[in-house]
Design an enzyme around this catalytic site. Sequence first.
Site, PDB file in Angstrom:
ATOM      1  N   LYS A   1      -0.316  -4.166 -38.683  1.00  7.80           N
ATOM      2  CA  LYS A   1       1.137  -4.007 -38.684  1.00  7.80           C
ATOM      3  C   LYS A   1       1.677  -2.867 -37.830  1.00  7.80           C
ATOM      4  O   LYS A   1       2.653  -3.030 -37.094  1.00  7.80           O
ATOM      5  CB  LYS A   1       1.632  -3.814 -40.121  1.00  7.80           C
ATOM      6  CG  LYS A   1       1.468  -5.073 -40.934  1.00  7.80           C
ATOM      7  CD  LYS A   1       1.674  -4.831 -42.406  1.00  7.80           C
ATOM      8  CE  LYS A   1       1.009  -5.921 -43.211  1.00  7.80           C
ATOM      9  NZ  LYS A   1      -0.467  -5.948 -43.057  1.00  7.80           N
TER      10      LYS A   1
ATOM     11  N   SER B   1      15.381  21.216 -16.537  1.00  4.10           N
ATOM     12  CA  SER B   1      14.236  22.078 -16.814  1.00  4.10           C
ATOM     13  C   SER B   1      14.744  23.366 -17.425  1.00  4.10           C
ATOM     14  O   SER B   1      15.813  23.865 -17.060  1.00  4.10           O
ATOM     15  CB  SER B   1      13.502  22.363 -15.508  1.00  4.10           C
ATOM     16  OG  SER B   1      12.783  23.579 -15.616  1.00  4.10           O
TER      17      SER B   1
ATOM     18  N   GLU C   1       9.618   8.200 -16.711  1.00  5.45           N
ATOM     19  CA  GLU C   1       8.266   8.720 -16.953  1.00  5.45           C
ATOM     20  C   GLU C   1       7.773   8.324 -18.344  1.00  5.45           C
ATOM     21  O   GLU C   1       6.613   7.961 -18.527  1.00  5.45           O
ATOM     22  CB  GLU C   1       8.254  10.239 -16.805  1.00  5.45           C
ATOM     23  CG  GLU C   1       8.464  10.678 -15.363  1.00  5.45           C
ATOM     24  CD  GLU C   1       8.662  12.170 -15.276  1.00  5.45           C
ATOM     25  OE1 GLU C   1       7.686  12.878 -15.031  1.00  5.45           O
ATOM     26  OE2 GLU C   1       9.801  12.631 -15.464  1.00  5.45           O
TER      27      GLU C   1
ATOM     28  N   HIS D   1       0.828  -1.218   0.000  1.00  5.86           N
ATOM     29  CA  HIS D   1       0.000   0.000   0.000  1.00  5.86           C
ATOM     30  C   HIS D   1       0.865   1.273   0.000  1.00  5.86           C
ATOM     31  O   HIS D   1       0.418   2.331   0.434  1.00  5.86           O
ATOM     32  CB  HIS D   1      -0.942   0.051   1.208  1.00  5.86           C
ATOM     33  CG  HIS D   1      -1.699  -1.219   1.434  1.00  5.86           C
ATOM     34  ND1 HIS D   1      -2.940  -1.465   0.882  1.00  5.86           N
ATOM     35  CD2 HIS D   1      -1.369  -2.334   2.122  1.00  5.86           C
ATOM     36  CE1 HIS D   1      -3.352  -2.676   1.243  1.00  5.86           C
ATOM     37  NE2 HIS D   1      -2.411  -3.236   1.984  1.00  5.86           N
TER      38      HIS D   1
ATOM     39  N   LYS E   1      16.526  21.412 -11.343  1.00  5.44           N
ATOM     40  CA  LYS E   1      15.802  20.182 -11.668  1.00  5.44           C
ATOM     41  C   LYS E   1      16.644  19.136 -12.372  1.00  5.44           C
ATOM     42  O   LYS E   1      17.486  19.445 -13.204  1.00  5.44           O
ATOM     43  CB  LYS E   1      14.601  20.514 -12.563  1.00  5.44           C
ATOM     44  CG  LYS E   1      13.564  21.339 -11.865  1.00  5.44           C
ATOM     45  CD  LYS E   1      12.638  20.493 -11.035  1.00  5.44           C
ATOM     46  CE  LYS E   1      11.514  20.022 -11.932  1.00  5.44           C
ATOM     47  NZ  LYS E   1      10.442  19.416 -11.139  1.00  5.44           N
TER      48      LYS E   1
HETATM   49  N1  ARG Z   1      -1.401  -4.901 -47.964  1.00  5.81           N
HETATM   50  C1  ARG Z   1      -2.223  -6.039 -47.638  1.00  5.81           C
HETATM   51  C2  ARG Z   1      -2.189  -6.270 -46.123  1.00  5.81           C
HETATM   52  O1  ARG Z   1      -1.321  -5.770 -45.504  1.00  5.81           O
HETATM   53  C3  ARG Z   1      -1.697  -7.263 -48.319  1.00  5.81           C
HETATM   54  C4  ARG Z   1      -2.711  -8.305 -48.550  1.00  5.81           C
HETATM   55  C5  ARG Z   1      -3.687  -7.835 -49.559  1.00  5.81           C
HETATM   56  N2  ARG Z   1      -4.590  -8.877 -49.925  1.00  5.81           N
HETATM   57  C6  ARG Z   1      -5.747  -8.631 -50.560  1.00  5.81           C
HETATM   58  N3  ARG Z   1      -6.516  -9.628 -50.780  1.00  5.81           N
HETATM   59  N4  ARG Z   1      -6.096  -7.398 -50.878  1.00  5.81           N
HETATM   60  O2  ARG Z   1      -3.029  -6.917 -45.581  1.00  5.81           O
END
Ligand code: ARG
Length: 475
Positions: A343, A295, A308, A174, A301
């Site tokens: 991605k 700072s 952080e 705590h 500082k």
């Molecule tokens: N740029 C697409 C992705 O990252 C690649 C796959 C595309 N496939 C499709 N059937 N349009 O998912």
Amino acid sequence: MTSQNEQATTSPDKKLWGGRFAESTAPLVEQYNASVPFDQRLYAQDIRGSLAHVAMLGRVGILQPDEVAQISAGLHDILADIQAGQFEWRLDREDVHMNIEAALRDRIGPIAGKLHTARSRNDQVAVDFRLFVKEAALELADLTRDLRRVMVAEAEKHLTSDGGSAVILPGYTHLQVAQPILLSHWFMAYAAMLERDEGRLRDAAARMDESPLGSSALAGTPWPIDRFDTAAALGFARPTANSLDGVGSRDFALEFLAACAVLMAHLSRLSEETVLYSTFEFGFLTLPDSHTTGSSIMPQKKNPDVSELARGKSGRVFGNLMGLLTVVKGTPLAYNKDLQEDKEGVFDSFDTCAITLRLYAEMLPKSVWNAHTTRAAAARGYSTATDLADLLARQGVPFREAHEVVGGLVGVASRSGRQLWELTDAEMKAAHPLLSAEVAASLTVEASVKGRLSHGGTAPERVQEAVAAAKAALE
Ligand code: ARG
């Protein structure tokens, strides 16, 4: 303001999928659809995948040896150009896969089109991304191990750094002083968390070690391809067992993101403690100048920005996991363009975890623990009250009763602004006949720590054993 997308070149040529289209793609659609601004990061994996695919097509007799040779040479040239920064990424070519394939056609002519026999972009993106995530998981596992090595080395160093004895730290629950611990024990707690983080990353890498290449668009292919051959060539343990799953699943990325999220939660806790302990008020820890900032207005500082930021960046890493879970959850089998959103969060979590691990591995060995201050803090706050209760209980007093007696003594001491060892003989005896001023004087933090000999406890012997075992495991 120019967005990242607008900086890429747009001088459209005929789309690789353009056969049935009468009208050209609207510029906004092109911008919205394109993933090349971020998926160009997968170029090396994409070319590896294509090289494995074309070699296999040759081996099984789908392509002639000279066709394989021309396509492979062209791919190697493209790889070299990309690495030299001499490749033009084009937004109208949509993604990394079509940029590379179209560039191949520019170089070697229509024969380039044979590369796409018996495969789909769904295959390509699934294989490229798996290769990337597997490598990223293993790289983060190594960096996690490096930081664990630092934690263990710090633990070892602080077993003797206070004039030959171990540095004592207040242990909290705590955020109230609870019981004294060794600073080395605290380091070993983080080493234990990092060990599990490494395990999670390696487990994820092992589970995703299957090649989706050859799933084709979704249903497999009538061509006599050899998926075991391409899987082995790409360093995968085996091909995925089901073509819909191979191109449609992203749980390998989810698992990676989850392991990153837990890792960042641990680094964020470490950051919170680092921020607190380096304050003037705590004064436990002095961070190195090289890893703190000043700072612009307050000359005194020295700010713990690294900690952080690590604490703050845990937010985006958690968000990346939530983001992809949400992307995946409503998609019917198999591939949907939604999956293109898989991605950026993965790249971001990977980059964020990697730099944070590296920074802590640099910063901790250069940080100085102020043993005097930590010991004094560990002694305050009645941190040895449990030891006093245990002492009574060892002499036959039921623990609950002993707890009550010591609670009364803490009350007496706190009302008069004293510590337990400052209580008089009369006060101690009034609380319980087994107590005395001598007993009060024995309640040191060193004695408290020494007594905690249970497996996994903070006694110096136990911590030494834990350090030795961790060092052996890390060799
Ligand atoms: N740029 C697409 C992705 O990252 C690649 C796959 C595309 N496939 C499709 N059937 N349009 O998912």
